[in-house]
Design a protein around this motif. Structure first.
Motif, PDB file in Angstrom:
ATOM      1  N   SER A   1      44.891  24.863  30.411  1.00  0.00           N
ATOM      2  CA  SER A   1      43.595  25.229  30.981  1.00  0.00           C
ATOM      3  C   SER A   1      43.181  24.322  32.131  1.00  0.00           C
TER       4      SER A   1
ATOM      5  N   TYR B   1      42.144  27.170  34.642  1.00  0.00           N
ATOM      6  CA  TYR B   1      40.696  27.270  34.828  1.00  0.00           C
ATOM      7  C   TYR B   1      40.278  26.912  36.261  1.00  0.00           C
TER       8      TYR B   1
ATOM      9  N   ALA C   1      35.117  32.455  34.434  1.00  0.00           N
ATOM     10  CA  ALA C   1      36.437  31.820  34.523  1.00  0.00           C
ATOM     11  C   ALA C   1      36.911  31.368  33.152  1.00  0.00           C
ATOM     12  N   ASN C   2      36.001  30.874  32.326  1.00  0.00           N
ATOM     13  CA  ASN C   2      36.375  30.408  30.989  1.00  0.00           C
ATOM     14  C   ASN C   2      36.884  31.548  30.124  1.00  0.00           C
TER      15      ASN C   2
ATOM     16  N   ASN D   1      40.170  33.015  31.574  1.00  0.00           N
ATOM     17  CA  ASN D   1      41.257  32.089  31.269  1.00  0.00           C
ATOM     18  C   ASN D   1      41.727  32.238  29.827  1.00  0.00           C
ATOM     19  N   SER D   2      40.789  32.370  28.900  1.00  0.00           N
ATOM     20  CA  SER D   2      41.135  32.503  27.482  1.00  0.00           C
ATOM     21  C   SER D   2      41.977  33.754  27.227  1.00  0.00           C
TER      22      SER D   2
ATOM     23  N   VAL E   1      35.451  19.686  30.899  1.00  0.00           N
ATOM     24  CA  VAL E   1      36.624  19.480  31.767  1.00  0.00           C
ATOM     25  C   VAL E   1      37.033  18.009  31.752  1.00  0.00           C
TER      26      VAL E   1
ATOM     27  N   ALA F   1      40.066  23.649  26.387  1.00  0.00           N
ATOM     28  CA  ALA F   1      40.963  22.748  27.104  1.00  0.00           C
ATOM     29  C   ALA F   1      41.141  21.454  26.318  1.00  0.00           C
TER      30      ALA F   1
END
Length: 247
Positions: free
Chosen positions: A27, A31, A44-45, A48-49, A108, A151
């Motif tokens: 990630s 991400y 985006a989260n 991404n998942s 992050v 992440a």
């Protein structure tokens, strides 16, 4: 979506998959790549998942021979990881976007810290087993984080499996692969029906991650891991700073 954007996400997915098989955090590549092409942090989260689900599945399939004798462990922890990760996903979906935008820089940064300390975690063996209540609390905490952001969740789950009594690193990693891919299915479905997933960006990123996961072991043997890990972590800290200022 332009051809250039698709190519960029495809390459980012390949790099993320390679990083994952090399012991990194996928990630922290995927991400930021979505942010770079203009996807807002929340979207985006969840994108991404969903995109990295295939990469997780391929990792789990490669782990089969390392899971011999671990049926009881999987039966013990799979329901916990699935249910609590689903709760984490629900928590994410009900979190106001502006709140998530303020929280995500710290998440992050946490992922970057975990990437830097991962060699220490990899060298550590279970010197003392967790008590049952502590083990359940630890798996639940990692699963909640996995469903909410994720992440570094793999690094944390490996640490818990080592402390829960599996002294061999690659077997603890195999347990992590299966538990987290099982845990990621329900959040991916919830994110898909929420309408927040940017599907046009899922396919190139996801395809690249699967390819990266397949070629990763060969690439990882030729790439110096320490500079790569430090470089990605530094980029993660820079991204966290940028997101904090932007928020």
């Amino acid at each position: 979506m332009t051809v250039l954007t698709a190519a960029f996400l495809l390459l980012a997915g390949v790099l993320a998959g390679v990083i994952g098989t090399a012991g990194g955090i996928t990630s922290l590549v995927a991400y930021p790549a979505l942010l770079a092409v203009g996807v807002p942090p929340f979207a985006a989260n969840v994108t991404n998942s969903v995109a990295l689900l295939g990469s997780g599945a391929s990792s789990a399939l490669r782990a089969r021979r390392d899971l011999v004798g671990h049926g009881a462990t999987l039966r013990r922890w799979a329901p916990v990881t699935v249910l609590v990760s689903a709760a984490g996903a629900v928590l994410l979906l009900v979190t106001p976007t502006h709140v998530f935008d303020r929280v995500v820089p710290y998440l992050v940064a946490l992922g970057s810290v975990l990437l830097l300390v991962q060699p220490w975690i990899d060298r550590r063996r279970a010197s003392a087993r967790l008590r049952p209540v502590a083990a359940t609390a630890s798996v639940s905490a990692v699963s909640l984080y996995n469903g909410y952001f994720g992440a570094g969740a793999g690094v944390l789950m490996i640490a818990v499996m080592l402390l829960d009594g599996e002294p061999v690193l690659h077997r603890a990693n195999a347990l992590k692969n299966v538990l987290l891919v099982a845990a990621d299915v329900v959040p991916a479905v919830l994110f898909a029906v929420s309408g927040a997933v940017v599907w046009a960006f899922v396919w190139p990123l996801g395809l690249g991650a699967v390819v990266g996961g397949l070629i990763g072991p060969s690439v990882a043997r030729r790439v110096p891991q320490t500079p790569l890990r430090i470089g990605i972590a530094v980029c993660g800290f820079v991204l966290a700073g940028y997101l904090l200022v932007a928020a």
